[in-house]
Motif scaffolding. Structure first.
Motif, PDB file in Angstrom:
ATOM      1  N   TYR A  75       0.841  -1.196   0.000  1.00  0.00           N
ATOM      2  CA  TYR A  75       0.000   0.000   0.000  1.00  0.00           C
ATOM      3  C   TYR A  75       0.877   1.248   0.000  1.00  0.00           C
ATOM      4  N   LEU A  76       0.233   2.396  -0.109  1.00  0.00           N
ATOM      5  CA  LEU A  76       0.926   3.689  -0.126  1.00  0.00           C
ATOM      6  C   LEU A  76       0.568   4.510   1.096  1.00  0.00           C
ATOM      7  N   ARG A  77       1.548   5.232   1.608  1.00  0.00           N
ATOM      8  CA  ARG A  77       1.310   6.318   2.553  1.00  0.00           C
ATOM      9  C   ARG A  77       1.589   7.601   1.788  1.00  0.00           C
ATOM     10  N   VAL A  78       0.743   8.601   1.993  1.00  0.00           N
ATOM     11  CA  VAL A  78       0.838   9.844   1.227  1.00  0.00           C
ATOM     12  C   VAL A  78       0.865  11.027   2.182  1.00  0.00           C
ATOM     13  N   ALA A  79       1.797  11.950   1.949  1.00  0.00           N
ATOM     14  CA  ALA A  79       1.870  13.217   2.682  1.00  0.00           C
ATOM     15  C   ALA A  79       1.791  14.334   1.651  1.00  0.00           C
ATOM     16  N   LEU A  96       4.793  -5.370   2.470  1.00  0.00           N
ATOM     17  CA  LEU A  96       5.102  -6.141   3.662  1.00  0.00           C
ATOM     18  C   LEU A  96       5.718  -7.491   3.350  1.00  0.00           C
ATOM     19  N   THR A  97       5.225  -8.198   2.349  1.00  0.00           N
ATOM     20  CA  THR A  97       5.739  -9.538   2.054  1.00  0.00           C
ATOM     21  C   THR A  97       7.187  -9.511   1.586  1.00  0.00           C
TER      22      THR A  97
END
Length: 166
Positions: free
Chosen positions: A80-84, A99-100
């Motif tokens: 997934y992505l985290r966005v700022a 994660l994998t």
């Protein structure tokens, strides 16, 4: 319009792509399935400043993702992505977390580093993304559209080694 997930939406077919966006330390989850809903939700991602908060989490998966603030157990896809974003200055940054594979990558744009704001990656103990992780917000928007369509790490932006802050 942004909406909370209904019980019926939790039963979406495994063949559909569901975009989940978690704002405000993942306390507000919004889900989109149609092209119009996805466009509206992604527009909200790039126009809602993450200043003072942790990043916004964005998933494209076969079902809605759930944070520990939602009913039931947390459930995230393996990547997934985290966005700022800082819409006032026109800069943003993303972190790809797979994660994998144990992969954490930040966006990379080494041009004109001195004009970029410090974007908060984690707010409990302020941690900031490197300035080199901040391309212009329009590139972030384009990469988010690609991710929503493919569910894979966007290729329309460059990447550099990142680090995971929980």
């Amino acid at each position: 319009m942004l909406h909370e997930i209904s019980a019926q939406q939790r039963e979406i077919s495994d063949t559909a792509t569901v975009l989940t966006v978690m704002f405000d330390q993942y306390r507000r989850s919004h889900h989109a399935c149609t092209a119009e809903e996805i466009a509206t939700l992604l527009d909200h991602v790039v126009t809602e400043s993450t200043e003072g908060n942790r990043t916004t989490l964005v998933t494209a998966w076969t079902r809605p993702a759930h944070s520990h603030h939602d009913d039931g157990q947390p459930e995230y896809p393996p990547a997934y992505l985290r966005v700022a974003v800082d819409p006032d200055t026109g800069w943003g940054a993303m972190t790809w977390i797979e994660l994998t594979a144990g992969e954490v990558l930040d966006t990379f744009d080494p041009a004109e580093l001195e004009d970029r704001p410090a974007l908060v990656f984690a707010a409990d103990e302020p941690s900031y993304l490197p300035n080199s992780a901040s391309p212009p917000l329009e590139r972030i928007r384009h990469a988010l559209c690609e991710y929503a369509e493919t569910g894979t790490r966007p290729t329309t932006v460059r990447w550099q080694q990142g680090y995971l802050v929980l």
